[in-house]
Design a protein around this motif. Structure first.
Motif, PDB file in Angstrom:
ATOM      1  N   LEU A 116      30.283  49.311  29.473  1.00 43.25           N
ATOM      2  CA  LEU A 116      29.735  48.055  30.570  1.00 43.25           C
ATOM      3  C   LEU A 116      29.648  46.653  29.884  1.00 43.25           C
ATOM      4  CD1 LEU A 116      26.798  50.543  31.740  1.00 43.25           C
ATOM      5  CD2 LEU A 116      28.923  49.872  33.009  1.00 43.25           C
ATOM      6  N   ASP A 124      24.261  43.253  32.617  1.00 40.38           N
ATOM      7  CA  ASP A 124      22.658  43.260  33.232  1.00 40.38           C
ATOM      8  C   ASP A 124      21.886  44.308  32.387  1.00 40.38           C
ATOM      9  OD1 ASP A 124      20.644  42.952  35.253  1.00 40.38           O
ATOM     10  OD2 ASP A 124      21.356  44.682  36.137  1.00 40.38           O
ATOM     11  N   SER A 127      21.545  47.547  34.606  1.00 39.12           N
ATOM     12  CA  SER A 127      22.565  48.457  34.726  1.00 39.12           C
ATOM     13  C   SER A 127      22.740  49.185  33.631  1.00 39.12           C
ATOM     14  CB  SER A 127      23.872  47.627  35.116  1.00 39.12           C
ATOM     15  OG  SER A 127      24.147  46.737  34.284  1.00 39.12           O
ATOM     16  N   ALA A 130      20.165  51.810  33.604  1.00 40.59           N
ATOM     17  CA  ALA A 130      20.459  52.733  34.556  1.00 40.59           C
ATOM     18  C   ALA A 130      21.422  53.754  33.997  1.00 40.59           C
ATOM     19  CB  ALA A 130      20.687  52.174  35.803  1.00 40.59           C
ATOM     20  N   ALA A 131      22.355  53.275  33.213  1.00 41.08           N
ATOM     21  CA  ALA A 131      23.427  54.122  32.716  1.00 41.08           C
ATOM     22  C   ALA A 131      23.022  55.119  31.608  1.00 41.08           C
ATOM     23  CB  ALA A 131      24.398  53.188  31.985  1.00 41.08           C
TER      24      ALA A 131
END
Lengths: 157, 397
Positions: A116, A124, A127, A130-131
């Motif tokens: 990412l 971000d 994100s 969240a991953a």
């Protein structure tokens, strides 16, 4: 038992092999190619420990067959640091922020976060956090990993 | 101190500093050595045939098709390894209370009970062969919960009941009178579910017999010293020099204190075969057949006077030991710690561990901890019922 010849790049090195159709990518990487940094936690795609990058994207190597990686470029946690040993920013942040204890889930976490981060100008924090829903860690309680993510996203902001 | 710190010597150089861990460089770059990363020349791979039923008699085992598979070296039942006697011991290095075979003999006692060990060129072939073993069972009604265990058929034929361990007094007349006479009597039951330690790295072992007098064991464990000591006692071969190695361990949380039935089976197979063997438990095996923890219930009664001061208490505790606990356990630590921080004039307890047709009990961090939950919840409830502040009820006791 079908056997297939595959050719792929792993951590910038070219590999050739003959593998059974049913051999998983993680078993090929660990056993045949010698990348024991890829860890097998569940063989169900749930825990995330086996995560590697295939053509830049984070992938569950336990849910992928070795034959599916023919012609691909695979990166494991072993291939993220620079040739001179300088840690990848994700690895450095994890070290700085105590984001690991036993280290078994760690290579998968590192690959997901690196996939990412790499090539993204300002990743971000949300994100990356969240991953982490795709990774089970039984040791740290995740807070060190969260701090590492914050450090990473602040550094590149 | 600042002179020492600036000189770069002594512990003073670390005070107030963030210190990186030594193991992180290898763990972050995938260069750790967990047990499945260990490869020895000539090493073969193990898989188990396991019972799909919780309880029953083994009526026949047919390994002929499995043995004939290419790449399969041996297929072992309990009968095939009986000439290398191994006596598992408890976590406390005491004898097991019930016969504990390392591969099932005549009966299976839980889903996942290992029955047959396959040794093959690789794990894929070993699992192929395992699927070709035919075991016939005469299934019996399983005893699963603590409630089942109280009245159900004995899990272990040598016993009349399912009491694995018992401590305390079931009924103490004086204590009952004190409780009955207390102005306020509060009773609560706490039930705690079974927990699987679920380390990210499952169990596993690599073992090699090195000549007649040396055994090399690389095992994911909590203490190589404990492993070596345990094996020296359990294998009962005084001439055997045992070297236990663990480099990186992917968590344990109580599961990997010492080798258990599968690991011991693999070690015995290595001694028989004379080839290095590897067994790596997969997650399915770990969730089904690795020893687990908790599944306990505690009924706590406490009597209080009119001002909320404790006068007496009784704790009735049960824990599910499964079929083969790593030491039959009634968890007396729960009773020991229950009221240790409080003034308790009269306390009694009755703790029991119960056998059941489930996978056996093993350690899991803080096994006594439910005493805190039960006691503090009860004190809060007592405070509300008596009508005093929950902080005050602690202060008064």
């Amino acid at each position: 038992m079908s056997e297939h010849r595959i050719e792929l790049t792993i951590n910038d090195r070219r590999h050739r092999a003959t593998v059974e159709g049913r051999k998983t990518l993680c078993d090929y990487l660990r056993g045949d190619a010698g990348y024991t940094g890829v860890h097998v936690g569940c063989e169900h795609g749930v825990c995330g420990a086996c995560t590697v990058m295939v053509d830049g994207k984070a992938v569950r190597s336990c849910l992928m067959l070795a034959v599916q990686a023919d012609g691909c470029s695979v990166t494991t946690a072993e291939g993220l640091a620079d040739p001179d040993g300088t840690l990848h920013p994700v690895q450095a942040a994890m070290r700085d922020c105590h984001g690991l204890q036993c280290g078994f889930c760690t290579p998968g976490v590192v690959c997901t976060l690196a996939s990412l981060m790499d090539g993204h100008a300002a990743p971000d924090e949300g994100s990356l956090i969240a991953a982490m829903s795709g990774h089970v860690c039984r040791c740290t309680g995740y807070q060190g990993i969260r701090r590492a993510i914050r450090q990473l996203t602040e550094e590149s902001a | 101190m600042s002179d020492l710190a600036s000189a770069g010597v002594g512990a003073a150089r670390f005070i107030g500093k963030r210190v990186h861990r030594k193991e992180d460089p290898r763990l972050l770059t995938g260069k750790g050595t967990f047990v499945d990363d260990v490869v020895l020349p000539g090493m073969l791979h193990c898989a188990f045939v396991r019972s799909p039923i919780a309880r029953g008699r083994i009526t026949s085992i047919d390994t002929s098709v499995a043995r004939a598979q290419p790449g399969v070296h041996v297929v072992l039942t309990a009968a095939d390894i009986a000439h290398i006697p191994v006596t598992p011991m408890s976590f406390f290095l005491t004898p097991m209370e019930v016969p504990t075979p390392i591969l099932a003999v005549d009966r299976v006692a839980y889903v996942g009970d290992p029955v047959v060990l396959i040794v093959a060129d690789d794990r894929y072939l070993a699992e192929d062969a395992a699927s070709l073993v035919i075991v016939d069972y005469e299934e019996e009604e399983a005893v699963v919960t603590i409630a089942d265990a109280r009245t159900g058929a004995p899990v272990h034929p040598a016993k009349d009941d399912n009491i694995a361990a018992e401590m305390g007094i079931e009924e103490d007349e004086d204590l009952e009178a004190a409780l009955a006479g207390a102005p306020h009597l509060v009773t609560r039951t706490v039930v705690h579910q079974r927990i699987s330690q679920s380390p990210m790295e499952t169990r596993g072992v690599v073992v090699a017999k090195q000549g007649e007098e040396e055994l090399f064991v690389h095992i994911t464990c909590q203490s190589p010293h404990m492993v070596a000591r345990y094996l020296s006692l359990v294998l009962g071969q005084p001439r055997l020099s045992i070297r236990a190695v663990a480099k990186d361990v992917g968590g344990s949380f109580g599961l990997k204190n010492h080798p258990w039935r599968e690991e011991l089976s693999v070690i015995v197979a290595a001694i028989i075969l004379g080839r290095p063997l590897k067994w790596i438990e997969d997650r399915l095996e770990n969730l089904i057949s690795a020893n687990q923890a908790r599944e306990q219930e505690l009924t706590l009664r406490a009597g209080f006077d009119g001002e909320g001061r404790l006068v007496a208490s009784h704790a009735n505790y049960s824990v599910n030991n499964g079929a083969y606990p790593q030491g039959a356990d009634a968890n007396v630590a729960v009773a020991m710690f229950l009221w240790s921080a409080y003034k308790m004039p009269a306390f009694g307890f009755f703790n029991r561990g119960w056998y059941s047709n489930t996978v056996g009990l093993a350690a899991y961090r803080g096994p006594w901890a439910m005493e805190t939950l039960a006691r503090e919840a009860l004190l809060d409830i007592a405070a509300r019922e008596i009508g005093i502040d929950p902080v005050d009820i602690r202060k008064r006791n």
